[in-house]
Scaffold this active site. Structure first.
Site, PDB file in Angstrom:
ATOM      1  CD  GLU A  11      -5.479   2.593   2.332  1.00  0.00           C
ATOM      2  OE1 GLU A  11      -5.327   2.794   3.546  1.00  0.00           O
ATOM      3  OE2 GLU A  11      -5.081   1.564   1.746  1.00  0.00           O
ATOM      4  CE  LYS A  35      -6.067   1.235   6.930  1.00  0.00           C
ATOM      5  NZ  LYS A  35      -4.921   1.281   5.980  1.00  0.00           N
ATOM      6  CB  CYS A  50      -6.405  -0.850   3.186  1.00  0.00           C
ATOM      7  SG  CYS A  50      -5.000  -1.709   2.401  1.00  0.00           S
TER       8      CYS A  50
END
Length: 258
Positions: free
Chosen positions: A41, A110, A144
């Protein structure tokens, strides 16, 4: 399918150094006969969020150019981890998926922003799932903190994903959560989980890798060390259907009540 998991020590706020390192690592993965290479990431800038106006990749142009060039040259699929991008005057945490002929086949921002690392103060959340096909296999990708939302993984598995990729900058203080949650997501969705975390330190956090590849039955196929490495793992996609037929979780869901 041979997968290369690239654990990186990311240079804080230094995109050019990170672009150079990522190119070197992708080339090395190709030399190891990987079909798919997976990055962590925010590998272009790390979490230097208050300088995004200076260092974020505008429209993802530099990232896309690099990944397309390498994918075409090396004939390798690239799960581009994620990078900080600036799009339409907003900043995002963006994943690009590039196939082995150099086509961008998916782009994902995200969805769940992590307040403990101030993402909500600087970034805009995405709104779409991330489903794509490589080698005729449906796959998905999340980033994540998305790991803490099982319903988001289920959305991707219900859409047909047999492999879900999880690039991350997951701090070492919560690495036990990382390991347990990854294994749970694989078992409950009866799919492969390929998770790539960073190593090293930034001004606020320490990261100790422990990238993982987990099979649909929950077997841990590989765990990364606490230093830079490229983990090579061969997975057998047929295992997904074998496990799903053995315990038909998806057929047994009570969609009438939940």
């Amino acid at each position: 399918m041979r997968i290369a998991c690239v654990q990186l020590n990311i240079a804080y706020g230094n995109p050019q150094e990170n672009f150079k390192k990522v190119e070197e690592k992708i080339r090395k993965a190709a030399m190891l006969n990987a079909e798919v290479v997976v990055l962590p990431e925010m590998w272009n800038t790390a979490y230097d969020l208050n300088r995004l106006e200076e260092i974020a990749d505008v429209d993802g142009k530099e990232t896309k150019n690099l990944l397309i060039r390498l994918a075409k040259e090396l004939h390798i699929h690239i799960i581009g981890g994620s990078v900080s991008t600036k799009k339409d005057n907003h900043f995002y945490n963006t994943m690009y998926i590039v196939n082995s002929i150099g086509e961008i086949i998916s782009e994902y921002d995200k969805v769940h922003l992590f307040k403990l690392m101030d993402e909500h103060l600087y970034l805009k959340a995405g709104t779409n799932k991330n489903i794509f096909t490589l080698n005729d296999v449906k796959m998905g990708g999340v980033i994540c903190y998305d790991l803490r939302f099982p319903e988001w993984f289920r959305v991707h598995s219900l859409a047909g994903a047999k492999v879900i990729f999880v690039p991350a900058q997951w701090p070492s203080t919560r690495v036990d959560h990382w390991k347990i949650l990854l294994q749970a997501r694989a078992i409950e969705n009866q799919c492969f989980i390929v998770a790539v975390n960073r190593v090293g330190d930034d001004p606020n956090n320490s990261f100790n890798g422990n990238s993982m590849v987990i099979a649909p039955w929950g077997e841990v196929l590989w765990t990364g060390p606490d230093e830079e490495t490229i983990g090579i793992v061969d997975i057998n996609i047929d295992e997904v259907e074998e496990v799903r037929n053995r315990i038909p979780v998806f057929q047994d869901r009570r969609v009438d009540i939940y």
